[in-house]
Design an enzyme around this catalytic site. Structure first.
Site, PDB file in Angstrom:
ATOM      1  N   GLY A  48     -17.971  -3.909 -11.386  1.00  0.00           N
ATOM      2  CA  GLY A  48     -17.768  -4.442 -10.037  1.00  0.00           C
ATOM      3  C   GLY A  48     -18.823  -3.920  -9.079  1.00  0.00           C
ATOM      4  O   GLY A  48     -19.378  -2.823  -9.282  1.00  0.00           O
TER       5      GLY A  48
ATOM      6  N   SER B 267      -0.310   4.124   1.119  1.00  0.00           N
ATOM      7  CA  SER B 267      -0.805   5.021   2.176  1.00  0.00           C
ATOM      8  C   SER B 267       0.311   5.435   3.139  1.00  0.00           C
ATOM      9  O   SER B 267       0.392   6.616   3.497  1.00  0.00           O
ATOM     10  CB  SER B 267      -1.965   4.371   2.931  1.00  0.00           C
TER      11      SER B 267
ATOM     12  N   SER C 298       0.836  -1.200   0.000  1.00  0.00           N
ATOM     13  CA  SER C 298       0.000   0.000   0.000  1.00  0.00           C
ATOM     14  C   SER C 298       0.873   1.253   0.000  1.00  0.00           C
ATOM     15  O   SER C 298       1.925   1.294   0.642  1.00  0.00           O
ATOM     16  CB  SER C 298      -0.889   0.001   1.244  1.00  0.00           C
TER      17      SER C 298
ATOM     18  N   ASP D  91     -13.740   7.494   0.825  1.00  0.00           N
ATOM     19  CA  ASP D  91     -13.526   6.952  -0.530  1.00  0.00           C
ATOM     20  C   ASP D  91     -14.372   7.704  -1.561  1.00  0.00           C
ATOM     21  O   ASP D  91     -13.910   8.003  -2.660  1.00  0.00           O
ATOM     22  CB  ASP D  91     -13.925   5.467  -0.582  1.00  0.00           C
TER      23      ASP D  91
ATOM     24  N   ASN E 161     -13.688   3.367   5.729  1.00  0.00           N
ATOM     25  CA  ASN E 161     -12.291   3.283   5.280  1.00  0.00           C
ATOM     26  C   ASN E 161     -11.359   4.110   6.172  1.00  0.00           C
ATOM     27  O   ASN E 161     -10.148   4.128   5.972  1.00  0.00           O
ATOM     28  CB  ASN E 161     -12.142   3.713   3.819  1.00  0.00           C
TER      29      ASN E 161
ATOM     30  N   LYS F  11     -13.580  -3.413   5.263  1.00  0.00           N
ATOM     31  CA  LYS F  11     -14.321  -2.145   5.327  1.00  0.00           C
ATOM     32  C   LYS F  11     -15.738  -2.310   5.880  1.00  0.00           C
ATOM     33  O   LYS F  11     -16.295  -1.392   6.464  1.00  0.00           O
ATOM     34  CB  LYS F  11     -14.395  -1.508   3.933  1.00  0.00           C
TER      35      LYS F  11
ATOM     36  N   GLY G 276     -17.234  -3.262  -2.049  1.00  0.00           N
ATOM     37  CA  GLY G 276     -17.205  -2.094  -1.160  1.00  0.00           C
ATOM     38  C   GLY G 276     -16.807  -0.812  -1.877  1.00  0.00           C
ATOM     39  O   GLY G 276     -17.448   0.237  -1.729  1.00  0.00           O
TER      40      GLY G 276
ATOM     41  N   THR H 128      -8.818  -1.232   4.729  1.00  0.00           N
ATOM     42  CA  THR H 128      -8.982  -1.595   3.317  1.00  0.00           C
ATOM     43  C   THR H 128      -9.414  -3.057   3.176  1.00  0.00           C
ATOM     44  O   THR H 128      -9.733  -3.704   4.178  1.00  0.00           O
ATOM     45  CB  THR H 128      -7.705  -1.202   2.517  1.00  0.00           C
TER      46      THR H 128
END
Ligand code: ATR
Length: 265
Positions: A127, A17, A15, A103, A88, A67, A130, A63
C-alpha cells in the site's frame, strides 16, 4: 468545564480511540470526553471549523481520508507531519492549532526492534497511502536498508525517486517474501489472498495496521508467533497524543490491551 476531544474521519463509529482515551481519562481523574465524529468530503471543512472554534475542544485525532486535507486548515504543522505529508493529531498550543504526526512513532513502538532483534535488510510495505507514508518514514528512521513497496496502482509508486525504495507489483510479492525481514500491510484488504496458495504459514515477521478483527486475513498467512497486531500501533500512536495533551506519562498499557482485546475478538 469538561474538555472535549474527538477522532474525526469518514468511518469512525467503530474506532477504538474513544475507548483508549476515555480509559486514560478515568485512570488519571481527568474531566474530559473523547467522542467520534463522522464527516464526508463535502461537509468536512465546515464541520471541522465548528470543532476548531469550540472553546472546549483541546485536541483531536484525524483519520481516513482527512489526514492530508487537515494540514491546510491549521496554524502550524510540525516537522514530522510535514515530512510524512499527513496530520493524525491536532492540539491547541498558545491559542493556535498545531498539526502533528504520531503514526510513525506508533509504528516504531509496535515493531519494538529492541525486543525482537530483527535484521533490517529488507522490508516489504503493501500500500502507498497516508498510513504507508508514516510507516516508510518510521522504517527509514529505524535504518531499514531496502524498502520494497507493493501497490495496487503501480503508477503511484513508479514515480518515487529514492534509491532505497523498490516499487513492485502486488502479484510479484511472493518472489521477495523469503528474503524479507518484515512485511507490513497498510491497505484495508488481504492482498495476499489470491497470490499465496501455500497452506504452510509464512515464517516472516508480519504487521497489519488494520486492528479489527485482531486476526486479519493478511496476518492469517503468517506463523502465529510472527504476527504484530494493528491494535498495538493504535495504542502507541495515541499514547504520545495523550501525553502531549495532559503532560502525564502512560507507563503501563497491559490492562488497556486486555480491555481492547475483548472488543476486537
Ligand atoms: P490510509 O490513510 O489508510 O493509508 P489511503 O491513503 O486511502 O488510506 O490508502 C489506502 C491504500 O490501500 C492505497 O495504497 C490503496 O491502493 P491504491 O493506491 O491502488 O488506491 C490501497 N487499497 C485500498 N483498497 C485496496 C484494495 N481493494 N486492493 C488493494 N489495495 C487497496
Amino acid at each position: 468545564m469538561i474538555k472535549k476531544l474527538y477522532v474525526v474521519g469518514s468511518n469512525t463509529k467503530k474506532s477504538l480511540s474513544p475507548v483508549i482515551f476515555n480509559y486514560w481519562f478515568k485512570k488519571n481523574n481527568i474531566s474530559a470526553k473523547y467522542k467520534f465524529k463522522e464527516y464526508n468530503k463535502k461537509n468536512f471543512k465546515t464541520e471541522i471549523k465548528k470543532i476548531l472554534d469550540q472553546k472546549t475542544t483541546i485536541g483531536f485525532n484525524v483519520t481516513i481520508p482527512f489526514k492530508e486535507t487537515m494540514k491546510k486548515m491549521l496554524h502550524k504543522v510540525d516537522l514530522h507531519a510535514v515530512k510524512i505529508g499527513a496530520v493524525n493529531f491536532v492540539v491547541k498550543e498558545n491559542n493556535k492549532w498545531i498539526g502533528k504526526n504520531t503514526d510513525w512513532l506508533g509504528f516504531e513502538k509496535s515493531i519494538n526492534l529492541n525486543k525482537r532483534k530483527i535484521k533490517k535488510n529488507i522490508v516489504i510495505v503493501i500500500g502507498y497511502g497516508g498510513a504507508s507514508k508514516a510507516v516508510i518514514y518510521s522504517l527509514k528512521k529505524m535504518k531499514f536498508k531496502k524498502i520494497i513497496i507493493a501497490n495496487r496502482t503501480v503508477s503511484k509508486i513508479n514515480k518515487i525517486k529514492d534509491s532505497q525504495i523498490k516499487p513492485i507489483e502486488i502479484k510479484d510479492i511472493s518472489k521477495y517474501l523469503k528474503a524479507a525481514n518484515l512485511i507490513v500491510n497498510t491497505t484495508p484488504v488481504d492482498v495476499l489472498k489470491n497470490i499465496i496458495n501455500n497452506k504452510r504459514k509464512i515464517d516472516v515477521l508480519a504487521c497489519d495496521i488494520v486492528y479489527s478483527p485482531k486476526e486479519t486475513g493478511f496476518l492469517s498467512h503468517f506463523k502465529k508467533n510472527k504476527r504484530i497486531y494493528g491494535i498495538s500501533m493504535l495504542v502507541h500512536q495515541a499514547k504520545p497524543c495523550f501525553e502531549n495533551l495532559f503532560s502525564i506519562k502512560i507507563r503501563n498499557t497491559k490492562e488497556l490491551f486486555l480491555l481492547l482485546d475483548k472488543k476486537i475478538k
